[in-house]
Design a protein around this motif. Structure first.
Motif, short mmCIF file in Angstrom:
data_model
loop_
_atom_site.label_atom_id
_atom_site.label_comp_id
_atom_site.label_asym_id
_atom_site.label_seq_id
_atom_site.Cartn_x
_atom_site.Cartn_y
_atom_site.Cartn_z
N PHE A 9 -55.15 -16.51 15.16
CA PHE A 9 -55.07 -15.22 15.84
C PHE A 9 -55.14 -15.38 17.36
O PHE A 9 -54.43 -14.69 18.09
CB PHE A 9 -56.18 -14.27 15.36
CG PHE A 9 -55.82 -13.54 14.10
CD1 PHE A 9 -54.93 -12.48 14.13
CD2 PHE A 9 -56.36 -13.91 12.89
CE1 PHE A 9 -54.58 -11.79 12.98
CE2 PHE A 9 -56.03 -13.24 11.72
CZ PHE A 9 -55.13 -12.17 11.75
N ARG A 10 -55.98 -16.28 17.84
CA ARG A 10 -56.09 -16.51 19.28
C ARG A 10 -54.77 -17.01 19.86
O ARG A 10 -54.29 -16.53 20.88
CB ARG A 10 -57.21 -17.50 19.58
CG ARG A 10 -57.41 -17.77 21.07
CD ARG A 10 -58.57 -18.70 21.35
NE ARG A 10 -58.55 -19.94 20.58
CZ ARG A 10 -57.80 -21.00 20.86
NH1 ARG A 10 -57.00 -20.99 21.90
NH2 ARG A 10 -57.86 -22.08 20.11
N LEU A 11 -54.16 -17.99 19.17
CA LEU A 11 -52.89 -18.54 19.64
C LEU A 11 -51.79 -17.49 19.61
O LEU A 11 -50.95 -17.43 20.51
CB LEU A 11 -52.50 -19.77 18.81
CG LEU A 11 -53.41 -20.98 18.98
CD1 LEU A 11 -53.05 -22.06 17.95
CD2 LEU A 11 -53.36 -21.53 20.39
N SER A 12 -51.81 -16.65 18.58
CA SER A 12 -50.83 -15.58 18.49
C SER A 12 -51.01 -14.59 19.64
O SER A 12 -50.03 -14.15 20.26
CB SER A 12 -50.97 -14.85 17.15
OG SER A 12 -50.06 -13.78 17.07
N ALA A 13 -52.26 -14.26 19.95
CA ALA A 13 -52.55 -13.34 21.06
C ALA A 13 -52.12 -13.93 22.40
O ALA A 13 -51.81 -13.19 23.33
CB ALA A 13 -54.04 -13.01 21.08
N GLN A 14 -52.07 -15.25 22.47
CA GLN A 14 -51.62 -15.92 23.70
C GLN A 14 -50.10 -15.97 23.80
O GLN A 14 -49.56 -16.49 24.76
CB GLN A 14 -52.18 -17.35 23.75
CG GLN A 14 -53.67 -17.41 23.95
CD GLN A 14 -54.22 -18.83 23.84
OE1 GLN A 14 -53.50 -19.77 23.54
NE2 GLN A 14 -55.51 -18.96 24.08
N GLY A 15 -49.43 -15.44 22.78
CA GLY A 15 -47.98 -15.35 22.82
C GLY A 15 -47.25 -16.51 22.15
O GLY A 15 -46.03 -16.61 22.27
N LYS A 16 -47.96 -17.37 21.46
CA LYS A 16 -47.30 -18.49 20.78
C LYS A 16 -46.59 -17.99 19.53
O LYS A 16 -47.06 -17.08 18.86
CB LYS A 16 -48.31 -19.56 20.41
CG LYS A 16 -48.98 -20.17 21.63
CD LYS A 16 -49.30 -21.60 21.43
CE LYS A 16 -49.90 -22.14 22.73
NZ LYS A 16 -49.82 -23.54 22.82
N SER A 17 -45.46 -18.63 19.23
CA SER A 17 -44.69 -18.26 18.04
C SER A 17 -45.35 -18.82 16.79
O SER A 17 -46.21 -19.72 16.87
CB SER A 17 -43.27 -18.81 18.15
OG SER A 17 -43.29 -20.23 18.00
N GLU A 18 -44.96 -18.30 15.64
CA GLU A 18 -45.50 -18.81 14.38
C GLU A 18 -45.21 -20.30 14.24
O GLU A 18 -46.06 -21.06 13.77
CB GLU A 18 -44.92 -18.03 13.20
CG GLU A 18 -45.43 -16.61 13.13
CD GLU A 18 -44.82 -15.80 12.02
OE1 GLU A 18 -43.97 -16.32 11.26
OE2 GLU A 18 -45.19 -14.61 11.89
N GLN A 19 -44.04 -20.73 14.66
CA GLN A 19 -43.68 -22.14 14.58
C GLN A 19 -44.58 -22.99 15.48
O GLN A 19 -45.06 -24.04 15.08
CB GLN A 19 -42.21 -22.35 14.96
CG GLN A 19 -41.73 -23.78 14.85
CD GLN A 19 -41.75 -24.30 13.42
OE1 GLN A 19 -41.42 -23.59 12.47
NE2 GLN A 19 -42.14 -25.55 13.24
N GLU A 20 -44.81 -22.53 16.70
CA GLU A 20 -45.68 -23.26 17.63
C GLU A 20 -47.11 -23.36 17.09
O GLU A 20 -47.74 -24.41 17.17
CB GLU A 20 -45.69 -22.58 19.00
CG GLU A 20 -44.39 -22.69 19.75
CD GLU A 20 -44.35 -21.83 21.00
OE1 GLU A 20 -43.78 -22.31 22.00
OE2 GLU A 20 -44.88 -20.69 20.99
N ILE A 21 -47.59 -22.25 16.53
CA ILE A 21 -48.94 -22.24 15.96
C ILE A 21 -49.02 -23.21 14.80
O ILE A 21 -49.98 -23.99 14.69
CB ILE A 21 -49.34 -20.82 15.51
CG1 ILE A 21 -49.42 -19.88 16.72
CG2 ILE A 21 -50.66 -20.84 14.75
CD1 ILE A 21 -49.55 -18.41 16.35
N ALA A 22 -48.01 -23.18 13.93
CA ALA A 22 -48.00 -24.07 12.77
C ALA A 22 -48.04 -25.53 13.20
O ALA A 22 -48.82 -26.32 12.64
CB ALA A 22 -46.75 -23.80 11.92
N GLU A 23 -47.25 -25.88 14.17
CA GLU A 23 -47.22 -27.26 14.65
C GLU A 23 -48.56 -27.66 15.26
O GLU A 23 -49.07 -28.75 14.99
CB GLU A 23 -46.09 -27.44 15.67
CG GLU A 23 -44.72 -27.39 15.05
CD GLU A 23 -43.59 -27.40 16.06
OE1 GLU A 23 -43.85 -27.57 17.28
OE2 GLU A 23 -42.43 -27.21 15.65
N GLU A 24 -49.14 -26.77 16.04
CA GLU A 24 -50.41 -27.08 16.69
C GLU A 24 -51.56 -27.19 15.69
O GLU A 24 -52.44 -28.03 15.83
CB GLU A 24 -50.74 -26.00 17.73
CG GLU A 24 -51.93 -26.34 18.59
CD GLU A 24 -52.06 -25.46 19.82
OE1 GLU A 24 -53.20 -25.24 20.21
OE2 GLU A 24 -51.03 -25.01 20.35
#
Length: 58
Positions: A30-45
């Motif tokens: 949720f934090r990464l999403s709130a920072q504007g990261k895409s689902e793909q970016e979040i998944a990779e991270e």
């Protein structure tokens, strides 16, 4: 009897640890999403699939 009790305590500790790790994962997604990261970016991270990210974000 002591061995059974020790195994039960170990099992409960493992369950608790798993729950806290799961909560941390969800908060981070949720934090990464709130920072504007895409689902793909979040998944990779986070090392999870984009589908898992989508499921968490609902």
């Amino acid at each position: 009897m002591n061995m059974c009790q020790a195994m039960e305590e170990w099992y409960q500790d493992a369950l608790e640890e798993g729950r806290s790790e799961g909560i941390t994962l969800v908060k981070t997604v949720f934090r990464l999403s709130a920072q504007g990261k895409s689902e793909q970016e979040i998944a990779e991270e986070m090392g999870i699939s984009p589908g898992e990210v989508k499921e968490i974000l609902g």
